[in-house]
Design an enzyme around this catalytic site. Structure first.
Site, PDB file in Angstrom:
ATOM      1  N   GLU A  62      -3.611   7.518  -4.100  1.00  0.00           N
ATOM      2  CA  GLU A  62      -3.385   6.221  -3.460  1.00  0.00           C
ATOM      3  C   GLU A  62      -3.139   5.126  -4.488  1.00  0.00           C
ATOM      4  OE1 GLU A  62      -6.033   4.721   0.040  1.00  0.00           O
ATOM      5  OE2 GLU A  62      -6.840   3.850  -1.781  1.00  0.00           O
ATOM      6  N   TYR A  73       0.851  -1.195   0.000  1.00  0.00           N
ATOM      7  CA  TYR A  73       0.000   0.000   0.000  1.00  0.00           C
ATOM      8  C   TYR A  73       0.881   1.238   0.000  1.00  0.00           C
ATOM      9  CZ  TYR A  73      -3.107   3.715   1.406  1.00  0.00           C
ATOM     10  OH  TYR A  73      -3.807   4.897   1.425  1.00  0.00           O
TER      11      TYR A  73
END
Ligand code: GDP
Ligand code: MN
Length: 381
Positions: free
Chosen positions: A189, A101
């Site tokens: 993101e 992530y």
């Protein structure tokens, strides 16, 4: 404004981040052609402005162009969390060895952007933050200095990234930070950022949220707005100049003023209830705005009751009361409503409402308690 995955990844690519080769398709036929061009082994990805598409069946790996057509037919007929899928992204399939992530957002408490990385990629990062907070690494970026290389190295060390991927990781983190700043984003993101079996880093998923208040200086981004793909309620709210954010509770809220709206939500929580939305109708809201606001609140099926908290300064309470009554007349759905009206012409306003058999309150505490009680009674029934 949320961007679709394919738009976000396009912006990432412009900042030097590797993304899979892909094409956007609006029909199953187009998806088939795209799959042929990409060699058959592709992923068909629904383009909707909500997360968790994978779990909902909106992301599927296929082995041939024919299968791509079939799967695209299925996915293009789907609704994910209530939103119909109108486009799919056909991406060359990646051979994944690890999912990471990586995201940038604004940390208000620190008054600067924060870059977040975790070795637990692919899954919901909020969930990781709850269950394994020690697996999340953060660096705050000084906006005047930008992201420093040592900070990116700190993240790489934290997530135990193999040395071979450090150079690429540092350049991806810098590219993502740049994309975030240049787009006036509130979120950029990559989840997952993958290490492929061949050892390269690839941004498999992308998400960007751009600050609406900065869109005037990004005409290229403003043009990307996909009106059909937005939550209908949020689209309506924008049309009437209302700020509306849907939440998970069952007490609808209509308030004039953003600060008062936040306080209202807190007081609902204090008495054990849960707000269904944030809604600021702004100052001087006339009957048509009140009606639009009520319609938006009631379009959410989980709303059991509505709490109206109006502080009349410029806004006159009797005007608001008339707006509420007119709106109720127009709307088919009936739910109990509790109104707290104070300020200019409050006596007249409250009288209009109680004459129409509506629940009124003179303090926010009383109004919130009543709304919570009513909501509980409805749940019991
Ligand atoms: P989300 O569910 O909306 O976050 O969509 P993602 O794009 O993140 O995809 C969800 C998951 O599908 C990823 O975490 C991967 O595990 C898997 N996935 C997506 N693309 C590929 C691919 O090209 N190859 C493989 N093997 N899996 C993929
Ligand atoms: Mn994802």
């Amino acid at each position: 404004m949320k961007l679709q995955e394919y738009q976000s990844k396009q912006i990432f690519a412009e900042h030097g981040i590797a993304i899979p080769k892909g094409r956007v398709a609006g029909t199953a036929r187009e998806a088939k052609t795209a799959a042929e061009e990409l060699g058959g082994r592709v992923v068909i990805k629904s383009q909707v402005l909500v997360g968790g598409r994978g779990k909902a069946g909106g992301i599927r790996l296929v082995k041939s162009a024919d299968e791509a057509e079939e799967v695209a037919t299925d996915i293009l007929g789907m609704k994910i969390k209530g939103l119909p899928v109108r486009k799919v992204l056909v991406d060359e399939a990646a051979d994944i060895s690890t999912e990471i992530y990586l995201g940038v957002t604004n940390d208000r408490a620190h008054r600067r952007p924060v870059i977040i990385a975790s070795a637990e990629g692919g899954v919901d990062i909020e969930e990781v933050a709850r269950s394994d907070p020690e697996k999340i690494f953060r660096v705050h970026v000084d906006p005047l200095l930008g992201l420093r290389e040592y900070q990116a190295r700190y993240l790489a060390t934290g997530i135990e990234l193999p040395r071979d991927q450090w150079r690429d990781f540092i350049s991806i983190a810098s590219g993502l930070y740049e994309a975030y700043v240049e787009s006036d984003a509130s979120l950029a993101e990559i989840n997952p950022l993958v290490i492929t079996k061949k050892g390269s880093l690839l941004a498999l998923d992308g998400k960007m949220v751009v600050d609406d208040n900065a869109l005037f200086r990004h005409p290229d981004l403003a043009e990307m707005r996909d009106i059909d793909a937005e939550e209908p309620a949020e689209r309506e709210a924008r049309k009437y100049g209302l700020s509306y954010v849907k939440l998970d509770g069952n007490i609808g809220c209509m308030v004039n003023g953003a600060g008062l709206a936040m306080a209202t939500m807190d007081v609902i929580h204090l008495y054990g209830g849960s707000p269904a939305n944030f809604l600021d109708i702004g100052g001087g809201a006339g009957p048509d705005k009140v009606q639009a606001a009520l319609e938006i609140i009631l379009s959410d099926p989980s709303v059991d009751t509505v709490l109206l908290n109006i502080f009349g300064g410029i806004t006159r309470c009797d005007d608001v009361a008339r707006g509420i009554l007119a709106a109720i007349d127009e709307i088919d759905r009936k739910v109990p409503m509790v109104t707290r009206l104070v300020g200019t012409n409050e006596v007249e306003g409250r009288k209009l409402l109680s004459d129409a058999d509506m629940l009124t309150a003179s303090s926010l505490a009383e109004a919130a308690q009543k709304a919570v009680e009513v909501a509980k009674e409805i749940k019991v029934r």
